[in-house]
Design a protein around this motif. Structure first.
Motif, PDB file in Angstrom:
ATOM      1  N   LEU A  38     -38.330 -52.153  52.224  1.00 27.27           N
ATOM      2  CA  LEU A  38     -38.625 -50.768  51.859  1.00 27.27           C
ATOM      3  C   LEU A  38     -38.425 -50.635  50.352  1.00 27.27           C
ATOM      4  O   LEU A  38     -37.338 -50.925  49.849  1.00 27.27           O
ATOM      5  CB  LEU A  38     -37.686 -49.818  52.613  1.00 27.27           C
ATOM      6  N   GLY A  70     -28.157 -52.031  52.424  1.00 29.84           N
ATOM      7  CA  GLY A  70     -28.336 -50.925  51.509  1.00 29.84           C
ATOM      8  C   GLY A  70     -29.348 -51.260  50.434  1.00 29.84           C
ATOM      9  O   GLY A  70     -29.662 -52.435  50.211  1.00 29.84           O
ATOM     10  N   PRO A  71     -29.885 -50.249  49.744  1.00 28.70           N
ATOM     11  CA  PRO A  71     -30.837 -50.508  48.653  1.00 28.70           C
ATOM     12  C   PRO A  71     -30.186 -51.310  47.529  1.00 28.70           C
ATOM     13  O   PRO A  71     -29.003 -51.153  47.239  1.00 28.70           O
ATOM     14  CB  PRO A  71     -31.212 -49.095  48.177  1.00 28.70           C
ATOM     15  N   PHE A  89     -35.788 -41.563  54.710  1.00 30.69           N
ATOM     16  CA  PHE A  89     -35.572 -40.753  53.515  1.00 30.69           C
ATOM     17  C   PHE A  89     -34.097 -40.748  53.170  1.00 30.69           C
ATOM     18  O   PHE A  89     -33.251 -40.403  53.993  1.00 30.69           O
ATOM     19  CB  PHE A  89     -36.087 -39.338  53.727  1.00 30.69           C
ATOM     20  N   LEU A  90     -33.789 -41.131  51.928  1.00 34.18           N
ATOM     21  CA  LEU A  90     -32.418 -41.274  51.464  1.00 34.18           C
ATOM     22  C   LEU A  90     -32.058 -40.047  50.634  1.00 34.18           C
ATOM     23  O   LEU A  90     -32.645 -39.801  49.581  1.00 34.18           O
ATOM     24  CB  LEU A  90     -32.336 -42.545  50.613  1.00 34.18           C
ATOM     25  N   SER A 142     -31.197 -36.795  39.213  1.00 35.72           N
ATOM     26  CA  SER A 142     -31.321 -35.429  39.699  1.00 35.72           C
ATOM     27  C   SER A 142     -31.249 -34.459  38.529  1.00 35.72           C
ATOM     28  O   SER A 142     -30.910 -34.840  37.410  1.00 35.72           O
ATOM     29  CB  SER A 142     -30.197 -35.135  40.696  1.00 35.72           C
ATOM     30  N   GLN A 160     -34.885 -52.183  49.762  1.00 31.69           N
ATOM     31  CA  GLN A 160     -33.952 -52.142  50.879  1.00 31.69           C
ATOM     32  C   GLN A 160     -34.476 -53.030  51.998  1.00 31.69           C
ATOM     33  O   GLN A 160     -35.597 -52.836  52.479  1.00 31.69           O
ATOM     34  CB  GLN A 160     -33.771 -50.703  51.382  1.00 31.69           C
ATOM     35  N   PHE A 206     -24.920 -49.902  46.550  1.00 28.14           N
ATOM     36  CA  PHE A 206     -24.792 -49.342  47.892  1.00 28.14           C
ATOM     37  C   PHE A 206     -24.021 -50.277  48.819  1.00 28.14           C
ATOM     38  O   PHE A 206     -24.094 -51.499  48.707  1.00 28.14           O
ATOM     39  CB  PHE A 206     -26.175 -49.092  48.499  1.00 28.14           C
ATOM     40  N   GLY A 207     -23.313 -49.664  49.764  1.00 27.75           N
ATOM     41  CA  GLY A 207     -22.757 -50.421  50.873  1.00 27.75           C
ATOM     42  C   GLY A 207     -23.851 -50.767  51.865  1.00 27.75           C
ATOM     43  O   GLY A 207     -25.025 -50.427  51.664  1.00 27.75           O
ATOM     44  N   GLU A 208     -23.466 -51.414  52.957  1.00 32.29           N
ATOM     45  CA  GLU A 208     -24.444 -51.848  53.942  1.00 32.29           C
ATOM     46  C   GLU A 208     -24.854 -50.743  54.912  1.00 32.29           C
ATOM     47  O   GLU A 208     -25.755 -50.935  55.713  1.00 32.29           O
ATOM     48  CB  GLU A 208     -23.899 -53.035  54.727  1.00 32.29           C
ATOM     49  N   TYR A 238     -35.759 -49.592  43.734  1.00 35.54           N
ATOM     50  CA  TYR A 238     -34.820 -50.296  44.589  1.00 35.54           C
ATOM     51  C   TYR A 238     -35.589 -50.927  45.747  1.00 35.54           C
ATOM     52  O   TYR A 238     -36.626 -50.421  46.174  1.00 35.54           O
ATOM     53  CB  TYR A 238     -33.777 -49.331  45.178  1.00 35.54           C
ATOM     54  N   GLN A 272     -36.037 -45.702  38.396  1.00 37.23           N
ATOM     55  CA  GLN A 272     -35.603 -46.982  38.942  1.00 37.23           C
ATOM     56  C   GLN A 272     -36.383 -47.319  40.206  1.00 37.23           C
ATOM     57  O   GLN A 272     -36.870 -46.430  40.906  1.00 37.23           O
ATOM     58  CB  GLN A 272     -34.101 -46.933  39.268  1.00 37.23           C
ATOM     59  N   LYS A 324     -39.588 -41.213  49.295  1.00 35.39           N
ATOM     60  CA  LYS A 324     -39.500 -41.532  50.719  1.00 35.39           C
ATOM     61  C   LYS A 324     -39.803 -42.993  51.012  1.00 35.39           C
ATOM     62  O   LYS A 324     -39.670 -43.434  52.151  1.00 35.39           O
ATOM     63  CB  LYS A 324     -40.405 -40.609  51.529  1.00 35.39           C
ATOM     64  N   LEU A 381     -28.772 -39.808  41.912  1.00 32.96           N
ATOM     65  CA  LEU A 381     -30.171 -40.210  41.943  1.00 32.96           C
ATOM     66  C   LEU A 381     -30.857 -39.544  43.108  1.00 32.96           C
ATOM     67  O   LEU A 381     -30.304 -39.476  44.213  1.00 32.96           O
ATOM     68  CB  LEU A 381     -30.278 -41.724  42.128  1.00 32.96           C
ATOM     69  N   ASN A 382     -32.083 -39.065  42.874  1.00 36.29           N
ATOM     70  CA  ASN A 382     -32.953 -38.633  43.956  1.00 36.29           C
ATOM     71  C   ASN A 382     -33.942 -39.745  44.245  1.00 36.29           C
ATOM     72  O   ASN A 382     -34.444 -40.394  43.320  1.00 36.29           O
ATOM     73  CB  ASN A 382     -33.711 -37.360  43.581  1.00 36.29           C
ATOM     74  N   PHE A 383     -34.228 -39.948  45.514  1.00 36.03           N
ATOM     75  CA  PHE A 383     -35.112 -41.025  45.933  1.00 36.03           C
ATOM     76  C   PHE A 383     -36.420 -40.489  46.486  1.00 36.03           C
ATOM     77  O   PHE A 383     -36.469 -39.398  47.063  1.00 36.03           O
ATOM     78  CB  PHE A 383     -34.430 -41.873  47.018  1.00 36.03           C
ATOM     79  N   LEU A 410     -38.175 -48.288  47.146  1.00 35.77           N
ATOM     80  CA  LEU A 410     -37.808 -46.907  46.854  1.00 35.77           C
ATOM     81  C   LEU A 410     -37.814 -46.680  45.346  1.00 35.77           C
ATOM     82  O   LEU A 410     -37.230 -47.471  44.600  1.00 35.77           O
ATOM     83  CB  LEU A 410     -36.396 -46.620  47.375  1.00 35.77           C
ATOM     84  N   TYR A 456     -24.681 -40.970  50.737  1.00 38.02           N
ATOM     85  CA  TYR A 456     -26.092 -40.674  50.978  1.00 38.02           C
ATOM     86  C   TYR A 456     -26.351 -40.743  52.483  1.00 38.02           C
ATOM     87  O   TYR A 456     -25.718 -41.520  53.194  1.00 38.02           O
ATOM     88  CB  TYR A 456     -27.000 -41.711  50.299  1.00 38.02           C
ATOM     89  N   GLY A 510     -24.780 -40.896  38.307  1.00 42.60           N
ATOM     90  CA  GLY A 510     -26.022 -41.600  38.612  1.00 42.60           C
ATOM     91  C   GLY A 510     -27.225 -41.350  37.747  1.00 42.60           C
ATOM     92  O   GLY A 510     -28.242 -41.992  37.932  1.00 42.60           O
ATOM     93  N   PHE A 522     -24.813 -44.035  53.856  1.00 43.53           N
ATOM     94  CA  PHE A 522     -24.546 -45.047  52.847  1.00 43.53           C
ATOM     95  C   PHE A 522     -23.526 -44.533  51.851  1.00 43.53           C
ATOM     96  O   PHE A 522     -23.688 -43.455  51.265  1.00 43.53           O
ATOM     97  CB  PHE A 522     -25.821 -45.431  52.091  1.00 43.53           C
TER      98      PHE A 522
END
Lengths: 115, 111
Positions: B86, B42-43, A42-43, B93, B37, A106-108, B35, B33, B103, B99-101, B88, A35, A98, A90
């Protein structure tokens, strides 16, 4: 013991260079992702791999090339870096793809700055 | 790509206040979902909701999935500085493979 680890955490490089970000997960998951998070937080999904096979490529420029040597690793190589590539990248993984309420881990993040 | 619209974008409150953040879409989702962050991280998944009208509680956080499964809300009671981050929302998708997030809502809770 980190579940999803990515290196490097910080990377500053000049325009035109080629760089790689490595990612490993020790969760035994079948699916891995890259990602991109822009400056506005925005992710956005870039790539998704399931058992080393590419299943999503979200119209990412072909300067970005993911490589999955095995299902625990998903590396990201970027050629000819541009200023607009500056972002946080990420890596993530999930047991299955997913959708359907599966948890994505997620990683950092890897903070890439192109100057 | 389905759009997930989150509001407000930014929220700054004092410790002890209550707040609600929203996630809206014109699409119907099989699940949604939330999340959180934190800076430099990461989230991390907070909750998954799958049934229209479903309400889930996680300590001081209450999550609701809309009856039509197009929207969701997150309510925090008596916010604490540790809630800063943050938030989210995310949904599958169209392909189902990612997954779509949204903003995000950036929350700051000051002592």
């Amino acid at each position: 013991d980190t579940a999803v680890s990515q290196t490097p955490k910080y990377l500053v490089t000049q325009m035109g260079n080629d760089k790689s970000i490595k990612c490993e997960q020790n969760l035994g998951h079948d699916t891995m992702y890259w990602y991109k998070q822009d400056s506005k937080k925005f992710l956005k999904i870039m790539f998704s791999y399931n058992n080393k096979e590419l299943i999503i490529n979200e119209t990412v420029p072909n300067r970005f090339s993911p490589k999955s040597p095995d299902k625990a690793h998903l590396n990201l190589h970027i050629n000819s870096l541009e200023l607009g590539d500056s972002a946080v990248y990420f890596c993530a993984s999930s047991q299955v793809s997913g959708g359907g309420g599966n948890t994505i881990y997620f990683g950092e993040g890897s903070w890439l700055t192109v100057v | 790509t389905q759009l997930l619209e989150q509001s407000p974008q930014f929220l700054s409150i004092q410790e002890g206040e209550n707040l609600t953040v929203y996630c809206n879409s014109s699409s119907v989702f099989s699940s949604l979902q939330w999340y959180r962050q934190e800076p430099g991280e990461g989230p991390v998944l907070l909750v998954t909701v799958v049934t229209g009208g479903e309400v889930k509680k996680l300590k001081r956080l209450t999550f609701q999935f809309g009856d039509a499964r197009k929207d969701s809300s997150l309510h925090i009671t008596a916010a604490q500085p540790g809630d800063t981050g943050l938030y989210l929302c995310a949904a599958p998708s169209n392909s189902g493979y990612a997954l779509n997030f949204g903003k995000g809502t950036s929350l700051l809770v000051t002592p």
